[in-house]
Design a protein around this motif. Structure first.
Motif, short mmCIF file in Angstrom:
data_model
loop_
_atom_site.label_atom_id
_atom_site.label_comp_id
_atom_site.label_asym_id
_atom_site.label_seq_id
_atom_site.Cartn_x
_atom_site.Cartn_y
_atom_site.Cartn_z
N ALA A 33 31.55 39.63 42.36
CA ALA A 33 32.47 38.53 42.62
C ALA A 33 32.04 37.29 41.85
CB ALA A 33 32.52 38.22 44.12
N GLU A 34 33.03 36.61 41.27
CA GLU A 34 32.77 35.38 40.52
C GLU A 34 33.73 34.30 40.98
OE1 GLU A 34 32.30 33.82 35.90
OE2 GLU A 34 32.87 35.89 36.29
N LEU A 35 33.21 33.09 41.13
CA LEU A 35 33.98 31.94 41.60
C LEU A 35 34.45 31.11 40.42
CD1 LEU A 35 34.72 30.19 44.17
CD2 LEU A 35 32.57 29.03 43.79
N PHE A 36 35.73 30.72 40.45
CA PHE A 36 36.31 29.90 39.38
C PHE A 36 36.90 28.63 39.98
CE2 PHE A 36 36.43 34.24 37.85
CZ PHE A 36 36.01 34.13 36.54
N LEU A 37 36.35 27.47 39.60
CA LEU A 37 36.88 26.19 40.07
C LEU A 37 37.88 25.59 39.08
CD1 LEU A 37 33.73 24.50 41.59
CD2 LEU A 37 35.76 25.29 42.79
N GLU A 38 37.67 25.83 37.81
CA GLU A 38 38.58 25.35 36.76
C GLU A 38 38.96 26.57 35.93
OE1 GLU A 38 39.58 22.15 36.28
OE2 GLU A 38 38.32 21.30 37.86
N SER A 39 39.90 27.35 36.41
CA SER A 39 40.19 28.64 35.80
C SER A 39 41.27 28.55 34.74
CB SER A 39 40.57 29.65 36.87
OG SER A 39 41.58 29.11 37.70
N SER A 40 41.09 29.37 33.72
CA SER A 40 42.08 29.47 32.65
C SER A 40 42.92 30.74 32.85
CB SER A 40 41.38 29.55 31.28
OG SER A 40 40.68 30.78 31.17
N LEU A 41 44.02 30.80 32.15
CA LEU A 41 44.86 31.99 32.18
C LEU A 41 44.07 33.22 31.73
CD1 LEU A 41 47.63 33.32 32.59
CD2 LEU A 41 48.17 32.69 30.22
N GLU A 42 43.27 33.06 30.70
CA GLU A 42 42.48 34.18 30.17
C GLU A 42 41.49 34.70 31.22
OE1 GLU A 42 42.91 31.19 28.48
OE2 GLU A 42 44.51 32.05 27.26
N GLU A 43 40.86 33.77 31.94
CA GLU A 43 39.91 34.18 32.98
C GLU A 43 40.63 34.94 34.09
OE1 GLU A 43 36.47 30.75 32.68
OE2 GLU A 43 38.38 30.25 33.65
N PHE A 44 41.81 34.47 34.47
CA PHE A 44 42.56 35.15 35.51
C PHE A 44 43.01 36.53 35.04
CE2 PHE A 44 46.20 36.21 38.14
CZ PHE A 44 45.75 35.85 39.40
N LEU A 45 43.52 36.60 33.83
CA LEU A 45 44.03 37.87 33.30
C LEU A 45 42.92 38.90 33.10
CD1 LEU A 45 46.77 36.69 30.79
CD2 LEU A 45 47.06 37.58 33.12
N ALA A 46 41.67 38.44 33.02
CA ALA A 46 40.54 39.37 32.90
C ALA A 46 40.42 40.23 34.16
CB ALA A 46 39.25 38.61 32.66
N TYR A 47 41.07 39.83 35.24
CA TYR A 47 41.03 40.57 36.51
C TYR A 47 42.30 41.38 36.77
CZ TYR A 47 36.74 38.19 37.64
OH TYR A 47 35.44 37.76 37.62
N GLN A 48 43.18 41.47 35.80
CA GLN A 48 44.47 42.11 36.05
C GLN A 48 44.37 43.59 36.38
OE1 GLN A 48 47.27 42.15 32.72
NE2 GLN A 48 45.57 41.63 31.38
N GLN A 49 43.25 44.22 36.09
CA GLN A 49 43.03 45.62 36.48
C GLN A 49 42.16 45.69 37.73
OE1 GLN A 49 44.50 48.20 34.77
NE2 GLN A 49 45.47 46.59 33.56
N ASP A 50 41.83 44.54 38.28
CA ASP A 50 40.89 44.47 39.39
C ASP A 50 41.52 43.73 40.57
OD1 ASP A 50 38.52 45.70 38.00
OD2 ASP A 50 38.86 44.01 36.65
N ILE A 51 40.78 42.74 41.10
CA ILE A 51 41.23 42.03 42.30
C ILE A 51 41.06 40.53 42.10
CG2 ILE A 51 40.84 41.69 44.77
CD1 ILE A 51 39.72 44.55 44.86
N ALA A 52 42.06 39.77 42.52
CA ALA A 52 41.98 38.31 42.52
C ALA A 52 42.14 37.81 43.96
CB ALA A 52 43.07 37.71 41.63
N LEU A 53 41.34 36.83 44.30
CA LEU A 53 41.45 36.17 45.60
C LEU A 53 41.66 34.69 45.34
CD1 LEU A 53 41.32 36.10 48.67
CD2 LEU A 53 38.82 36.04 48.50
N VAL A 54 42.79 34.16 45.78
CA VAL A 54 43.10 32.75 45.61
C VAL A 54 42.84 32.06 46.94
CG1 VAL A 54 44.91 31.06 45.09
CG2 VAL A 54 44.84 33.24 43.85
N ILE A 55 41.99 31.04 46.90
CA ILE A 55 41.70 30.23 48.08
C ILE A 55 42.08 28.80 47.72
CG2 ILE A 55 39.91 29.39 49.65
CD1 ILE A 55 38.36 31.99 49.04
#
Length: 153
Positions: A33-55
C-alpha cells in the motif's frame, strides 16, 4: 496480497490522519500500500489493474479538497475506462451542513469511478463528523471488511 493506492483529499489534516492509519493497517496486513497526498493521473492509472482507495474530506459546498481536485478533474477530462480497477471510497463530512453537501467529495469521486466502469469492492463509507468525532472508530471496522475483499483478489 494486493497492490493498493491510497489517494487522499484533505483540508485540515483529518482525512490525512485517517489515511495514514489505514495505510499502516494495510501494510501490516501484508498488502503493498502506498499513500498519495498530491496524486497525478499517471500515479492513479498505475493502479488500474489493482486497487484504489480514496479517502477524502469534503470542503465548502460539498466540494473536493484542493489537493485531490486535480486528479478528479484529470480523470473526468480524459475519461479513461477502468473496468479492471477495484476501489473503495471513504467519504468524510458533516451532516449539519445539509444533506446535499454531506460527504459531497466522496460521493462525486464514487460516481465518477463508477462512470469509468471501475468496480466498487463494498459500498462507500460516509463518515459523519457530527456523529463520530473519531473517524477511525467507523473507518477501521469498514476497512477490515474492505480488506477481506482485497485479500480475495
Amino acid at each position: 496480497m494486493a497492490k493498493i493506492g491510497v489517494f487522499v483529499g484533505t483540508v485540515f489534516g483529518g482525512a490525512e490522519e485517517v489515511a495514514e492509519e489505514v495505510t499502516r493497517f494495510l501494510v501490516g496486513s501484508g498488502h503493498q500500500a502506498e499513500l498519495f497526498l498530491e496524486s497525478s493521473l499517471e500515479e492513479f492509472l498505475a493502479y488500474q489493474q489493482d486497487i484504489a482507495l480514496v479517502i477524502t474530506s469534503t470542503t465548502g459546498q460539498g466540494e473536493i479538497p484542493d489537493n485531490l481536485l486535480p486528479l478528479f478533474l484529470a480523470l473526468n477530462d480524459t475519461f479513461p475506462m477502468l473496468p479492471q480497477l477495484r476501489y473503495g471510497v471513504v467519504a468524510m463530512g458533516d451532516s449539519s451542513y445539509g444533506e446535499d453537501r454531506f460527504c459531497g467529495a466522496g460521493r462525486q469521486f464514487d460516481t465518477l469511478l463508477q462512470e469509468l466502469q471501475a468496480r466498487p469492492m463494498v459500498e462507500r463509507l460516509d463518515v459523519d463528523a457530527s456523529v463520530n468525532f473519531d473517524a477511525l472508530e467507523v473507518v477501521m471496522p469498514w476497512l477490515k471488511s474492505w480488506a477481506k475483499q482485497a485479500d480475495a483478489a
